[in-house]
Design a protein around this motif. Structure first.
Motif, PDB file in Angstrom:
ATOM      1  N   MET A 141     -10.577   3.110 -34.157  1.00  0.00           N
ATOM      2  CA  MET A 141     -11.961   3.009 -33.670  1.00  0.00           C
ATOM      3  C   MET A 141     -11.986   2.726 -32.167  1.00  0.00           C
ATOM      4  O   MET A 141     -12.924   3.132 -31.488  1.00  0.00           O
ATOM      5  CB  MET A 141     -12.736   1.933 -34.437  1.00  0.00           C
ATOM      6  N   ARG A 142     -10.958   2.061 -31.665  1.00  0.00           N
ATOM      7  CA  ARG A 142     -10.907   1.795 -30.229  1.00  0.00           C
ATOM      8  C   ARG A 142     -10.537   3.037 -29.415  1.00  0.00           C
ATOM      9  O   ARG A 142     -10.937   3.157 -28.262  1.00  0.00           O
ATOM     10  CB  ARG A 142      -9.919   0.657 -29.929  1.00  0.00           C
ATOM     11  N   VAL A 143      -9.755   3.959 -29.999  1.00  0.00           N
ATOM     12  CA  VAL A 143      -9.291   5.107 -29.210  1.00  0.00           C
ATOM     13  C   VAL A 143     -10.116   6.376 -29.433  1.00  0.00           C
ATOM     14  O   VAL A 143     -10.149   7.236 -28.558  1.00  0.00           O
ATOM     15  CB  VAL A 143      -7.787   5.416 -29.434  1.00  0.00           C
ATOM     16  N   PHE A 144     -10.762   6.503 -30.581  1.00  0.00           N
ATOM     17  CA  PHE A 144     -11.588   7.695 -30.818  1.00  0.00           C
ATOM     18  C   PHE A 144     -12.896   7.585 -30.037  1.00  0.00           C
ATOM     19  O   PHE A 144     -13.562   6.558 -30.059  1.00  0.00           O
ATOM     20  CB  PHE A 144     -11.951   7.831 -32.298  1.00  0.00           C
ATOM     21  N   GLU A 145     -13.243   8.665 -29.369  1.00  0.00           N
ATOM     22  CA  GLU A 145     -14.539   8.774 -28.688  1.00  0.00           C
ATOM     23  C   GLU A 145     -15.327   9.870 -29.393  1.00  0.00           C
ATOM     24  O   GLU A 145     -14.754  10.810 -29.923  1.00  0.00           O
ATOM     25  CB  GLU A 145     -14.319   9.151 -27.217  1.00  0.00           C
ATOM     26  N   ASP A 146     -16.628   9.748 -29.382  1.00  0.00           N
ATOM     27  CA  ASP A 146     -17.510  10.780 -29.944  1.00  0.00           C
ATOM     28  C   ASP A 146     -17.136  11.141 -31.371  1.00  0.00           C
ATOM     29  O   ASP A 146     -17.217  12.314 -31.771  1.00  0.00           O
ATOM     30  CB  ASP A 146     -17.500  12.053 -29.077  1.00  0.00           C
ATOM     31  N   PHE A 147     -16.724  10.157 -32.158  1.00  0.00           N
ATOM     32  CA  PHE A 147     -16.303  10.413 -33.538  1.00  0.00           C
ATOM     33  C   PHE A 147     -17.512  10.776 -34.395  1.00  0.00           C
ATOM     34  O   PHE A 147     -18.559  10.148 -34.314  1.00  0.00           O
ATOM     35  CB  PHE A 147     -15.627   9.173 -34.126  1.00  0.00           C
ATOM     36  N   ARG A 148     -17.323  11.786 -35.245  1.00  0.00           N
ATOM     37  CA  ARG A 148     -18.359  12.111 -36.230  1.00  0.00           C
ATOM     38  C   ARG A 148     -17.753  12.899 -37.373  1.00  0.00           C
ATOM     39  O   ARG A 148     -16.862  13.727 -37.173  1.00  0.00           O
ATOM     40  CB  ARG A 148     -19.511  12.891 -35.603  1.00  0.00           C
ATOM     41  N   TYR A 149     -18.209  12.576 -38.574  1.00  0.00           N
ATOM     42  CA  TYR A 149     -17.832  13.370 -39.734  1.00  0.00           C
ATOM     43  C   TYR A 149     -18.699  14.617 -39.753  1.00  0.00           C
ATOM     44  O   TYR A 149     -19.901  14.547 -39.471  1.00  0.00           O
ATOM     45  CB  TYR A 149     -18.027  12.580 -41.029  1.00  0.00           C
ATOM     46  N   ILE A 150     -18.102  15.752 -40.092  1.00  0.00           N
ATOM     47  CA  ILE A 150     -18.855  17.009 -40.128  1.00  0.00           C
ATOM     48  C   ILE A 150     -18.914  17.610 -41.519  1.00  0.00           C
ATOM     49  O   ILE A 150     -19.724  18.506 -41.762  1.00  0.00           O
ATOM     50  CB  ILE A 150     -18.288  18.041 -39.125  1.00  0.00           C
ATOM     51  N   LYS A 151     -18.071  17.117 -42.438  1.00  0.00           N
ATOM     52  CA  LYS A 151     -18.084  17.661 -43.793  1.00  0.00           C
ATOM     53  C   LYS A 151     -17.479  16.658 -44.753  1.00  0.00           C
ATOM     54  O   LYS A 151     -16.530  15.956 -44.408  1.00  0.00           O
ATOM     55  CB  LYS A 151     -17.277  18.955 -43.848  1.00  0.00           C
ATOM     56  N   GLU A 152     -18.042  16.618 -45.953  1.00  0.00           N
ATOM     57  CA  GLU A 152     -17.546  15.742 -47.006  1.00  0.00           C
ATOM     58  C   GLU A 152     -17.230  16.615 -48.213  1.00  0.00           C
ATOM     59  O   GLU A 152     -18.068  17.403 -48.643  1.00  0.00           O
ATOM     60  CB  GLU A 152     -18.659  14.730 -47.341  1.00  0.00           C
ATOM     61  N   ILE A 153     -16.014  16.482 -48.735  1.00  0.00           N
ATOM     62  CA  ILE A 153     -15.573  17.318 -49.847  1.00  0.00           C
ATOM     63  C   ILE A 153     -15.158  16.419 -51.000  1.00  0.00           C
ATOM     64  O   ILE A 153     -14.393  15.481 -50.818  1.00  0.00           O
ATOM     65  CB  ILE A 153     -14.381  18.205 -49.422  1.00  0.00           C
ATOM     66  N   GLY A 154     -15.654  16.716 -52.186  1.00  0.00           N
ATOM     67  CA  GLY A 154     -15.290  15.960 -53.382  1.00  0.00           C
ATOM     68  C   GLY A 154     -16.514  15.571 -54.164  1.00  0.00           C
ATOM     69  O   GLY A 154     -17.529  15.178 -53.592  1.00  0.00           O
ATOM     70  N   GLU A 178     -14.552  15.203 -36.324  1.00  0.00           N
ATOM     71  CA  GLU A 178     -14.260  15.627 -34.955  1.00  0.00           C
ATOM     72  C   GLU A 178     -14.317  14.385 -34.079  1.00  0.00           C
ATOM     73  O   GLU A 178     -15.096  13.463 -34.344  1.00  0.00           O
ATOM     74  CB  GLU A 178     -15.285  16.648 -34.457  1.00  0.00           C
ATOM     75  N   ALA A 179     -13.486  14.373 -33.052  1.00  0.00           N
ATOM     76  CA  ALA A 179     -13.467  13.247 -32.111  1.00  0.00           C
ATOM     77  C   ALA A 179     -12.781  13.706 -30.834  1.00  0.00           C
ATOM     78  O   ALA A 179     -12.219  14.805 -30.771  1.00  0.00           O
ATOM     79  CB  ALA A 179     -12.725  12.057 -32.709  1.00  0.00           C
ATOM     80  N   THR A 180     -12.820  12.842 -29.840  1.00  0.00           N
ATOM     81  CA  THR A 180     -12.102  13.068 -28.593  1.00  0.00           C
ATOM     82  C   THR A 180     -11.169  11.881 -28.380  1.00  0.00           C
ATOM     83  O   THR A 180     -11.554  10.731 -28.619  1.00  0.00           O
ATOM     84  CB  THR A 180     -13.086  13.177 -27.411  1.00  0.00           C
ATOM     85  N   VAL A 181      -9.942  12.186 -27.945  1.00  0.00           N
ATOM     86  CA  VAL A 181      -8.969  11.152 -27.601  1.00  0.00           C
ATOM     87  C   VAL A 181      -8.371  11.534 -26.260  1.00  0.00           C
ATOM     88  O   VAL A 181      -7.790  12.611 -26.120  1.00  0.00           O
ATOM     89  CB  VAL A 181      -7.851  11.043 -28.661  1.00  0.00           C
ATOM     90  N   ALA A 182      -8.558  10.670 -25.274  1.00  0.00           N
ATOM     91  CA  ALA A 182      -8.009  10.906 -23.927  1.00  0.00           C
ATOM     92  C   ALA A 182      -8.366  12.299 -23.412  1.00  0.00           C
ATOM     93  O   ALA A 182      -7.537  13.005 -22.853  1.00  0.00           O
ATOM     94  CB  ALA A 182      -6.500  10.694 -23.927  1.00  0.00           C
ATOM     95  N   GLY A 183      -9.603  12.691 -23.636  1.00  0.00           N
ATOM     96  CA  GLY A 183     -10.086  13.979 -23.138  1.00  0.00           C
ATOM     97  C   GLY A 183      -9.727  15.175 -24.005  1.00  0.00           C
ATOM     98  O   GLY A 183     -10.148  16.289 -23.713  1.00  0.00           O
ATOM     99  N   LYS A 184      -8.964  14.975 -25.070  1.00  0.00           N
ATOM    100  CA  LYS A 184      -8.577  16.059 -25.968  1.00  0.00           C
ATOM    101  C   LYS A 184      -9.468  16.046 -27.202  1.00  0.00           C
ATOM    102  O   LYS A 184      -9.618  15.026 -27.861  1.00  0.00           O
ATOM    103  CB  LYS A 184      -7.113  15.913 -26.422  1.00  0.00           C
ATOM    104  N   ARG A 185     -10.052  17.185 -27.494  1.00  0.00           N
ATOM    105  CA  ARG A 185     -10.912  17.321 -28.674  1.00  0.00           C
ATOM    106  C   ARG A 185     -10.025  17.540 -29.891  1.00  0.00           C
ATOM    107  O   ARG A 185      -9.100  18.356 -29.849  1.00  0.00           O
ATOM    108  CB  ARG A 185     -11.831  18.533 -28.475  1.00  0.00           C
TER     109      ARG A 185
END
Length: 145
Positions: free
Chosen positions: A49-62, A74-81
């Motif tokens: 949670m400290r390193v993920f930026e712009d975290f969001r779930y986009i799909k739930e399966i089950g 989807e998330a961003t870490v150190a500028g990488k999507r």
């Protein structure tokens, strides 16, 4: 919406931890061996949670009544999507006893590995402190019986 998803999206570390079984096995996308136990898994998830930026779930399966669920994020870490998936298995008590994470692309996985490596001293310290608190509580309870 799944209870784990709600807890993560609310960034509620206590609620996330409450959903973990004591014997949870966490398989990281960047570590060879799985991590065993609630304390280390909860500490790793707080680190994430400290390193993920712009975290969001986009799909739930089950299916709602299934013991297995997959949550695509989807998330961003150190500028990488990155795109990833949390694969969760729930035990008979409704707690997560298996938790595996996969991420892509490779550059995102590498960024995640580097970011988590920078967190790992704190993660280990948090896990050890939690184990010590739990042991002290058990000792007090045993002494009181």
């Amino acid at each position: 919406m799944h209870s784990f998803r709600k807890a993560v999206e609310a960034r509620d570390a206590a609620a996330i931890e409450a959903l973990l079984a004591d014997n949870v096995e966490f398989t990281s996308p960047v570590a060879f061996k799985p991590y065993l136990g609630k304390a280390i898994t909860a500490a790793i998830l707080r680190g994430v949670m400290r390193v993920f930026e712009d975290f969001r779930y986009i799909k739930e399966i089950g299916a709602a009544d299934s013991g297995d669920h997959a949550l695509v994020f989807e998330a961003t870490v150190a500028g990488k999507r990155i795109t990833g998936c949390d694969f969760l298995h729930f035990d008979a008590d409704g707690r997560i006893d298996e938790f595996m994470v996969m991420v892509r692309p490779l550059s995102g996985a590498q960024a995640l590995a580097e970011a988590m490596a920078a967190q790992f001293e704190q993660i280990q310290a948090e896990a050890v402190a939690q184990i010590e608190r739990e042991a002290a509580t058990e000792e007090r309870q045993a002494a009181g019986s």
